[in-house]
Design an enzyme around this catalytic site. Structure first.
Site, PDB file in Angstrom:
ATOM      1  N   THR A   1       0.835  -1.203   0.000  1.00 22.58           N
ATOM      2  CA  THR A   1       0.000   0.000   0.000  1.00 22.58           C
ATOM      3  C   THR A   1       0.869   1.253   0.000  1.00 22.58           C
ATOM      4  O   THR A   1       1.948   1.273   0.603  1.00 22.58           O
ATOM      5  CB  THR A   1      -0.930   0.002   1.231  1.00 22.58           C
ATOM      6  OG1 THR A   1      -1.666   1.215   1.243  1.00 22.58           O
ATOM      7  CG2 THR A   1      -0.179  -0.117   2.544  1.00 22.58           C
TER       8      THR A   1
ATOM      9  N   SER B   1      -1.885   3.158  10.440  1.00 23.87           N
ATOM     10  CA  SER B   1      -2.846   2.291  11.144  1.00 23.87           C
ATOM     11  C   SER B   1      -2.167   0.939  11.359  1.00 23.87           C
ATOM     12  O   SER B   1      -1.150   0.629  10.716  1.00 23.87           O
ATOM     13  CB  SER B   1      -4.119   2.092  10.318  1.00 23.87           C
ATOM     14  OG  SER B   1      -3.855   1.225   9.229  1.00 23.87           O
TER      15      SER B   1
ATOM     16  N   LYS C   1       1.437  -4.154   6.439  1.00 27.01           N
ATOM     17  CA  LYS C   1       2.039  -4.157   5.096  1.00 27.01           C
ATOM     18  C   LYS C   1       3.541  -3.856   5.160  1.00 27.01           C
ATOM     19  O   LYS C   1       4.319  -4.366   4.363  1.00 27.01           O
ATOM     20  CB  LYS C   1       1.340  -3.117   4.212  1.00 27.01           C
ATOM     21  CG  LYS C   1      -0.124  -3.409   3.939  1.00 27.01           C
ATOM     22  CD  LYS C   1      -0.274  -4.544   2.954  1.00 27.01           C
ATOM     23  CE  LYS C   1      -1.706  -4.762   2.550  1.00 27.01           C
ATOM     24  NZ  LYS C   1      -1.895  -5.900   1.652  1.00 27.01           N
TER      25      LYS C   1
ATOM     26  N   TYR D   1      -3.317  -1.765  10.300  1.00 28.86           N
ATOM     27  CA  TYR D   1      -3.379  -2.415   8.973  1.00 28.86           C
ATOM     28  C   TYR D   1      -2.177  -1.997   8.131  1.00 28.86           C
ATOM     29  O   TYR D   1      -1.452  -2.846   7.586  1.00 28.86           O
ATOM     30  CB  TYR D   1      -4.680  -2.049   8.237  1.00 28.86           C
ATOM     31  CG  TYR D   1      -4.493  -2.116   6.738  1.00 28.86           C
ATOM     32  CD1 TYR D   1      -4.356  -3.353   6.104  1.00 28.86           C
ATOM     33  CD2 TYR D   1      -4.365  -0.957   5.961  1.00 28.86           C
ATOM     34  CE1 TYR D   1      -4.118  -3.421   4.741  1.00 28.86           C
ATOM     35  CE2 TYR D   1      -4.138  -1.025   4.608  1.00 28.86           C
ATOM     36  CZ  TYR D   1      -4.011  -2.257   3.996  1.00 28.86           C
ATOM     37  OH  TYR D   1      -3.752  -2.323   2.650  1.00 28.86           O
ATOM     38  N   HIS D   2      -1.973  -0.672   7.992  1.00 26.44           N
ATOM     39  CA  HIS D   2      -0.867  -0.220   7.139  1.00 26.44           C
ATOM     40  C   HIS D   2       0.478  -0.742   7.677  1.00 26.44           C
ATOM     41  O   HIS D   2       1.381  -1.070   6.906  1.00 26.44           O
ATOM     42  CB  HIS D   2      -0.859   1.316   7.044  1.00 26.44           C
ATOM     43  CG  HIS D   2      -1.984   1.886   6.209  1.00 26.44           C
ATOM     44  ND1 HIS D   2      -3.139   2.392   6.758  1.00 26.44           N
ATOM     45  CD2 HIS D   2      -2.118   2.022   4.865  1.00 26.44           C
ATOM     46  CE1 HIS D   2      -3.944   2.832   5.776  1.00 26.44           C
ATOM     47  NE2 HIS D   2      -3.354   2.611   4.625  1.00 26.44           N
TER      48      HIS D   2
HETATM   49  P1  NAD Z   1     -10.915  -7.635  -0.116  1.00 29.32           P
HETATM   50  O1  NAD Z   1     -11.112  -7.691   1.356  1.00 29.32           O
HETATM   51  O2  NAD Z   1     -12.089  -7.310  -0.967  1.00 29.32           O
HETATM   52  O3  NAD Z   1     -10.313  -9.027  -0.623  1.00 29.32           O
HETATM   53  C1  NAD Z   1      -9.371  -9.758   0.108  1.00 29.32           C
HETATM   54  C2  NAD Z   1      -9.695 -11.241  -0.074  1.00 29.32           C
HETATM   55  O4  NAD Z   1      -8.751 -12.009   0.667  1.00 29.32           O
HETATM   56  C3  NAD Z   1     -11.079 -11.603   0.460  1.00 29.32           C
HETATM   57  O5  NAD Z   1     -11.794 -12.354  -0.489  1.00 29.32           O
HETATM   58  C4  NAD Z   1     -10.796 -12.418   1.722  1.00 29.32           C
HETATM   59  O6  NAD Z   1     -11.772 -13.413   1.965  1.00 29.32           O
HETATM   60  C5  NAD Z   1      -9.423 -12.996   1.409  1.00 29.32           C
HETATM   61  N1  NAD Z   1      -8.608 -13.301   2.596  1.00 29.32           N
HETATM   62  C6  NAD Z   1      -8.234 -12.465   3.594  1.00 29.32           C
HETATM   63  N2  NAD Z   1      -7.502 -13.107   4.500  1.00 29.32           N
HETATM   64  C7  NAD Z   1      -7.388 -14.397   4.056  1.00 29.32           C
HETATM   65  C8  NAD Z   1      -6.744 -15.549   4.551  1.00 29.32           C
HETATM   66  N3  NAD Z   1      -6.063 -15.557   5.708  1.00 29.32           N
HETATM   67  N4  NAD Z   1      -6.809 -16.694   3.829  1.00 29.32           N
HETATM   68  C9  NAD Z   1      -7.496 -16.749   2.652  1.00 29.32           C
HETATM   69  N5  NAD Z   1      -8.126 -15.682   2.149  1.00 29.32           N
HETATM   70  C10 NAD Z   1      -8.079 -14.512   2.834  1.00 29.32           C
HETATM   71  O7  NAD Z   1      -9.720  -6.618  -0.387  1.00 29.32           O
HETATM   72  P2  NAD Z   1      -9.302  -5.888  -1.748  1.00 29.32           P
HETATM   73  O8  NAD Z   1      -9.856  -4.522  -1.738  1.00 29.32           O
HETATM   74  O9  NAD Z   1      -9.535  -6.783  -2.887  1.00 29.32           O
HETATM   75  O10 NAD Z   1      -7.735  -5.754  -1.526  1.00 29.32           O
HETATM   76  C11 NAD Z   1      -6.865  -6.752  -1.995  1.00 29.32           C
HETATM   77  C12 NAD Z   1      -5.423  -6.419  -1.598  1.00 29.32           C
HETATM   78  O11 NAD Z   1      -5.059  -5.174  -2.178  1.00 29.32           O
HETATM   79  C13 NAD Z   1      -5.239  -6.272  -0.094  1.00 29.32           C
HETATM   80  O12 NAD Z   1      -4.008  -6.868   0.265  1.00 29.32           O
HETATM   81  C14 NAD Z   1      -5.203  -4.768   0.123  1.00 29.32           C
HETATM   82  O13 NAD Z   1      -4.412  -4.459   1.231  1.00 29.32           O
HETATM   83  C15 NAD Z   1      -4.596  -4.281  -1.179  1.00 29.32           C
HETATM   84  N6  NAD Z   1      -5.037  -2.911  -1.516  1.00 29.32           N
HETATM   85  C16 NAD Z   1      -6.370  -2.634  -1.695  1.00 29.32           C
HETATM   86  C17 NAD Z   1      -6.752  -1.331  -2.016  1.00 29.32           C
HETATM   87  C18 NAD Z   1      -8.190  -0.935  -2.196  1.00 29.32           C
HETATM   88  O14 NAD Z   1      -8.471   0.274  -2.369  1.00 29.32           O
HETATM   89  N7  NAD Z   1      -9.143  -1.851  -2.203  1.00 29.32           N
HETATM   90  C19 NAD Z   1      -5.770  -0.337  -2.152  1.00 29.32           C
HETATM   91  C20 NAD Z   1      -4.421  -0.655  -1.961  1.00 29.32           C
HETATM   92  C21 NAD Z   1      -4.069  -1.962  -1.637  1.00 29.32           C
HETATM   93  N1  USQ Z   2     -11.704   9.582   4.194  1.00 24.99           N
HETATM   94  C1  USQ Z   2     -12.620  10.593   4.338  1.00 24.99           C
HETATM   95  N2  USQ Z   2     -13.941  10.275   4.251  1.00 24.99           N
HETATM   96  C2  USQ Z   2     -14.379   8.998   4.031  1.00 24.99           C
HETATM   97  C3  USQ Z   2     -13.429   7.976   3.870  1.00 24.99           C
HETATM   98  C4  USQ Z   2     -12.091   8.306   3.976  1.00 24.99           C
HETATM   99  O1  USQ Z   2     -12.276  11.765   4.538  1.00 24.99           O
HETATM  100  O2  USQ Z   2     -15.600   8.783   3.969  1.00 24.99           O
HETATM  101  C5  USQ Z   2     -10.255   9.914   4.249  1.00 24.99           C
HETATM  102  C6  USQ Z   2      -9.459   9.173   5.314  1.00 24.99           C
HETATM  103  O3  USQ Z   2      -9.466   9.880   6.535  1.00 24.99           O
HETATM  104  C7  USQ Z   2      -8.083   9.080   4.670  1.00 24.99           C
HETATM  105  C8  USQ Z   2      -8.369   9.015   3.186  1.00 24.99           C
HETATM  106  O4  USQ Z   2      -9.710   9.481   3.016  1.00 24.99           O
HETATM  107  O5  USQ Z   2      -7.382  10.256   4.903  1.00 24.99           O
HETATM  108  C9  USQ Z   2      -8.276   7.613   2.592  1.00 24.99           C
HETATM  109  O6  USQ Z   2      -9.108   6.757   3.332  1.00 24.99           O
HETATM  110  P1  USQ Z   2      -9.749   5.456   2.640  1.00 24.99           P
HETATM  111  O7  USQ Z   2     -10.670   4.819   3.612  1.00 24.99           O
HETATM  112  O8  USQ Z   2     -10.262   5.790   1.296  1.00 24.99           O
HETATM  113  O9  USQ Z   2      -8.442   4.581   2.396  1.00 24.99           O
HETATM  114  P2  USQ Z   2      -7.443   3.890   3.421  1.00 24.99           P
HETATM  115  O10 USQ Z   2      -7.993   3.755   4.773  1.00 24.99           O
HETATM  116  O11 USQ Z   2      -6.125   4.569   3.308  1.00 24.99           O
HETATM  117  O12 USQ Z   2      -7.330   2.419   2.818  1.00 24.99           O
HETATM  118  C10 USQ Z   2      -7.596   2.109   1.446  1.00 24.99           C
HETATM  119  C11 USQ Z   2      -7.747   0.589   1.376  1.00 24.99           C
HETATM  120  C12 USQ Z   2      -6.431  -0.056   1.797  1.00 24.99           C
HETATM  121  C13 USQ Z   2      -5.288   0.501   0.954  1.00 24.99           C
HETATM  122  C14 USQ Z   2      -5.239   2.036   1.019  1.00 24.99           C
HETATM  123  C15 USQ Z   2      -4.256   2.630   0.030  1.00 24.99           C
HETATM  124  O13 USQ Z   2      -8.817   0.152   2.218  1.00 24.99           O
HETATM  125  O14 USQ Z   2      -6.518  -1.463   1.630  1.00 24.99           O
HETATM  126  O15 USQ Z   2      -4.079  -0.004   1.425  1.00 24.99           O
HETATM  127  O16 USQ Z   2      -6.538   2.557   0.634  1.00 24.99           O
HETATM  128  S1  USQ Z   2      -3.455   4.073   0.653  1.00 24.99           S
HETATM  129  O17 USQ Z   2      -4.508   4.994   1.126  1.00 24.99           O
HETATM  130  O18 USQ Z   2      -2.705   4.648  -0.404  1.00 24.99           O
HETATM  131  O19 USQ Z   2      -2.650   3.634   1.768  1.00 24.99           O
END
Ligand code: NAD
Ligand code: USQ
Length: 396
Positions: free
Chosen positions: A158, A193, A199, A195-196
């Site tokens: 991320t 966070s 990563k 979560y972050h």
């Molecule tokens: P998502 O939650 O929709 O999909 C993740 C999938 O992984 C789900 O189907 C879940 O069931 C599966 N999973 C989670 N833990 C597991 C485990 N222990 N074993 C088997 N399956 C498991 O998430 P997404 O939005 O598709 O994101 C996918 C990846 O991309 C993540 O690693 C996320 O951090 C990264 N990412 C997402 C975004 C975004 O905006 N959605 C942005 C940047 C990075």
């Molecule tokens: N935010 C708002 N209003 C909302 C939702 C979010 O102001 O309704 C703000 C948050 O405070 C934050 C920013 O928007 O400052 C981004 O938040 P987000 O919820 O859109 O994204 P984030 O929590 O950072 O996480 C998402 C994905 C995660 C991925 C990440 C990429 O859920 O899996 O890793 O985006 S990044 O943001 O570049 O780290």
């Protein structure tokens, strides 16, 4: 050597690709995208994302069928077979079985808990997130070492690993001069966070495996993804992708478009000067494909910043408000007290040339794209539960 582009993909380039997290938001369209292009594809997923919907009392905006039905529908629609392994990536026996049985040449690893707010709900959710993410990735690294040392790991990281430093963000590494000496070192990480942070831990473990065992890996530091349709997921209602709009899993721009469709205030947290990298889900497909077709060398830990444009949150809300007004949908922007601890006004500029150099052709955010997202949300507005939109997880 000239980078391999998607145009070269037919024929010899087809490979066995394992997509971990293949039932998720990014994973499912990726499965169909690679399968459509002739690759042999397998999904590994334990469907835990669907359980989190139950835990949080929410659901995908779009109706989605169980994964077995998705896979059968794809075979019916396209004539192409996708293999399904149901299990938990934190269970090493499960992961090793897949490697022995399927023998992947590339693994696209999405299978993690990806919500920052979910990881901040309480101690249990923080511990779960880090255990799930870090152990799953470690299992993949060991399974590769023991069973498939030539396999290429394409790992979703991320942009949030870097935080918001007051200097430009480089792609993974930075050249530093210190007391008369110079080195290229991993770029400093300031995640926002638990979560972050998971990563960041993954990145360190992968870098160590590359150095120590000669693993080949690409860490894709992805920005916030918007959109949800791809060409393949629109072919049949059983192939629809999930899309989250709730206060825990919903992400900024998608949320704003869905909020506009249902007449909810656009929820900007704090001042809204938070600036992030964003990309269309169509570009997620392009980027993972370019990474797969141009693998890292043995022992190489390669880092790509995977986003196309930078936006502030307030700017996005204003654009959605303007496009919605053109569609005769009135929306307000509200500045909610920020549930997160983060800078609300800051410098942010990140490099993203590595994927462009491989031939990526960005899909930029236009008003037409915003309009199409609002229109898509309008089709399912009856499925929106207004009670799950507010942010609930507090950082403090
Ligand atoms: P998502 O939650 O929709 O999909 C993740 C999938 O992984 C789900 O189907 C879940 O069931 C599966 N999973 C989670 N833990 C597991 C485990 N222990 N074993 C088997 N399956 C498991 O998430 P997404 O939005 O598709 O994101 C996918 C990846 O991309 C993540 O690693 C996320 O951090 C990264 N990412 C997402 C975004 C975004 O905006 N959605 C942005 C940047 C990075
Ligand atoms: N935010 C708002 N209003 C909302 C939702 C979010 O102001 O309704 C703000 C948050 O405070 C934050 C920013 O928007 O400052 C981004 O938040 P987000 O919820 O859109 O994204 P984030 O929590 O950072 O996480 C998402 C994905 C995660 C991925 C990440 C990429 O859920 O899996 O890793 O985006 S990044 O943001 O570049 O780290």
């Amino acid at each position: 050597m000239r980078p391999r582009s998607p145009i070269d993909r037919w024929g010899d380039d087809c490979m066995r690709i394992l997509i971990a997290g293949g039932d998720g938001f990014c994973g499912w369209p990726t499965v169909l995208y690679f399968s459509e292009r002739g690759h042999e594809v397998a999904i590994a997923d334990n469907m835990i994302r669907r359980q989190w919907d139950v835990e949080l009392g929410t659901q995908s905006l779009t109706p989605i069928v169980p994964v077995e039905q998705r896979v059968d529908a794809w075979q019916e629609v396209s004539g192409r077979k996708v293999k399904l392994y149901v299990g938990d990536m934190t269970d090493y026996n499960f992961v090793e079985h897949i490697f022995k049985d399927f023998q992947p040449e590339a693994v696209i690893h999405y299978a993690e808990q990806r919500s920052a707010p979910y990881s901040m709900i309480n101690r249990e959710h923080a511990v779960f997130t880090q255990t799930n993410n870090v152990v799953g990735t470690l299992n993949v690294l060991y399974a590769m070492k023991e069973n498939a040392p030539e396999c290429h790991l394409i790992k979703l990281g991320t942009m949030g690993e870097y935080g918001t430093p007051n200097i430009d963000v480089e792609e993974g590494y930075i050249r530093i001069q210190h007391k008369g000496r110079e080195d290229v070192l991993p770029y400093p990480k300031q995640p926002g966070s638990f979560y972050h942070l998971s990563k960041v831990h993954d990145s360190h473990n992968i870098m160590f495996a590359c150095k120590t065992w000669g693993t080949r890996a690409t860490d894709l530091n992805q920005g916030v993804v918007y959109g949800w349709w791809t060409e393949e997921t629109q072919r049949d209602a059983r192939l629809y992708n999930r899309i989250d709009y709730d206060g825990v899993f919903g992400t900024a721009l998608n949320r704003f478009c869905i909020q506009a469709a249902v007449g909810h205030d656009l929820t900007v947290y704090g001042q809204g000067g938070q600036t992030r990298g964003f990309l269309n889900i169509l570009d997620t497909m392009q980027c993972v494909e370019l990474a797969a077709l141009n693998p890292a060398d043995k022992g190489e830990f390669r880092v790509f910043n995977q986003f196309t444009e930078e936006f502030s949150i307030l700017n996005l809300a204003q654009r959605v408000q303007r496009v919605a007004a053109d569609m005769e949908l009135a929306t307000n922007i509200v500045h909610l007290p920020n549930p997160r601890v983060e800078k609300e006004q800051h410098y942010f500029h990140a490099e993203n040339t590595n994927l462009l150099d491989l031939g990526m052709q960005p899909n930029y955010l236009t008003d037409d794209v915003i309009r199409s997202l609002i229109e898509a949300a309008l089709r399912y507005k009856d499925r929106v539960d207004l009670n799950v939109i507010a942010p609930t997880a507090q950082w403090r």
